[in-house]
Write a protein that holds these residues in place. Structure first.
Motif, short mmCIF file in Angstrom:
data_model
loop_
_atom_site.label_atom_id
_atom_site.label_comp_id
_atom_site.label_asym_id
_atom_site.label_seq_id
_atom_site.Cartn_x
_atom_site.Cartn_y
_atom_site.Cartn_z
N LEU A 1 -2.90 1.41 1.02
CA LEU A 1 -1.41 1.73 1.22
C LEU A 1 -1.35 2.44 2.45
O LEU A 1 -0.30 2.07 3.19
CB LEU A 1 -1.31 2.73 0.10
CG LEU A 1 0.25 3.52 0.25
CD1 LEU A 1 1.31 2.18 -0.15
CD2 LEU A 1 0.50 4.35 -0.92
N GLN B 1 2.87 1.09 -5.20
CA GLN B 1 3.42 1.60 -3.82
C GLN B 1 2.99 0.62 -2.81
O GLN B 1 3.84 0.03 -2.11
CB GLN B 1 2.81 2.76 -3.31
CG GLN B 1 3.50 4.12 -4.21
CD GLN B 1 2.92 5.48 -4.05
OE1 GLN B 1 3.23 5.70 -2.82
NE2 GLN B 1 2.14 6.19 -4.79
N TYR B 2 1.85 -0.11 -2.99
CA TYR B 2 1.31 -0.89 -2.00
C TYR B 2 2.14 -2.19 -2.09
O TYR B 2 2.56 -2.83 -1.22
CB TYR B 2 -0.14 -1.29 -2.12
CG TYR B 2 -0.65 -2.10 -1.07
CD1 TYR B 2 -0.65 -1.88 0.16
CD2 TYR B 2 -1.53 -3.20 -1.63
CE1 TYR B 2 -1.32 -2.75 1.17
CE2 TYR B 2 -1.88 -4.06 -0.73
CZ TYR B 2 -1.85 -3.61 0.75
OH TYR B 2 -2.40 -4.88 1.58
N SER C 1 -7.80 2.28 -2.61
CA SER C 1 -6.18 2.27 -3.11
C SER C 1 -5.44 2.99 -1.98
O SER C 1 -4.41 2.57 -1.52
CB SER C 1 -5.75 2.57 -4.60
OG SER C 1 -6.48 1.82 -5.51
N LEU D 1 -0.85 4.02 -6.96
CA LEU D 1 -1.16 3.43 -5.37
C LEU D 1 -0.83 2.01 -5.45
O LEU D 1 -0.39 1.51 -4.54
CB LEU D 1 -2.50 4.01 -5.12
CG LEU D 1 -2.65 5.67 -4.90
CD1 LEU D 1 -4.13 5.90 -5.02
CD2 LEU D 1 -2.03 6.04 -3.46
N GLN D 2 -1.33 1.32 -6.23
CA GLN D 2 -1.53 -0.16 -6.20
C GLN D 2 0.21 -0.73 -6.30
O GLN D 2 0.72 -1.40 -5.56
CB GLN D 2 -2.02 -0.86 -7.46
CG GLN D 2 -3.49 -0.77 -7.26
CD GLN D 2 -4.34 -1.19 -8.40
OE1 GLN D 2 -3.91 -1.08 -9.51
NE2 GLN D 2 -5.46 -1.85 -8.17
#
Length: 209
Positions: A79, A138-139, A75, A135-136
């Motif tokens: 990103l 944000q991506y 992850s 994190l996902q």
């Protein structure tokens, strides 16, 4: 007889040899993808990298810790790679093209990790699962911002839904083995860009608040 390196230990030509820790994670990912997290034991992972199962505890405190580091790391990599490509792009259209190319390459080169993520995310410890989810998100927002720059009439919910839909396409690689890697990369890249920027693809849609 000298032991030959396993697939998890081998490095592509010109690339640094993976560390022992990276070898273990790569072997664990392949086994988790093949058998499921609960179908793999410490001894299985140790055997795949040529060390005793208990010897793995010098690197990881548990199988759960391996899974956590594995999924958090991918992850973080997604990103960081996405942000880097947007930063280097000269225009929104180029940024979107590079984001798609980045995710296509990642999906084709990390099929075992994609399978593990889809199937075993629920097996993560709570802290690791929260970290992966953050994190996902944000991506996804990196994609949402770029999509809206390329197709300005697109609202946030539509751009977010489109990003997730394209991820579904690109992350289908563990189930799409009909073409060689280069041909598959071209196909996925074209399909993703067409889905996002084709005539009328994201226009004329309304979303409720």
């Amino acid at each position: 007889m000298t032991r030959q390196p396993t697939a998890a230990e081998a490095a592509p030509s010109g690339q640094p040899k993976p560390t022992r820790r990276e070898q273990i994670l790569a072997a664990a990912a392949e086994l988790f993808a093949l058998r499921g997290f609960h179908g793999v034991g410490i001894d299985d992972i140790g055997s795949a990298v040529g060390i005793s199962g208990p010897g793995l505890y010098r690197h990881f405190r548990s199988k759960d810790a391996m899974l956590g580091e594995m999924l958090v790391a991918i992850s973080e990599k997604l990103l960081a790679g996405g942000l880097r490509r947007v930063e280097l792009a000269d225009a929104p259209a180029e940024a979107l093209t590079e984001l798609v190319r980045w995710h296509v390459d990642f999906a084709l080169d990390n099929q075992a990790l994609i399978t593990v993520h889809e199937r075993d995310l629920a097996n993560l410890a709570e802290d690791d699962r929260r970290r992966v989810r953050a994190l996902q998100r944000q991506y996804v927002e990196v994609w949402v911002e770029v999509i809206r720059e390329v197709v300005p009439a697109t609202d946030e919910p539509t751009a977010r839904a489109a990003a997730h839909a394209v991820f579904g396409l690109l992350n289908s690689t563990p189930h799409s083995k009909h073409l060689d890697r280069d041909a598959m990369a071209v196909l996925l890249h074209r399909m993703a860009l067409a889905a996002l920027t084709g005539p009328g693809a994201l226009t004329g849609l309304t979303t409720s608040a």
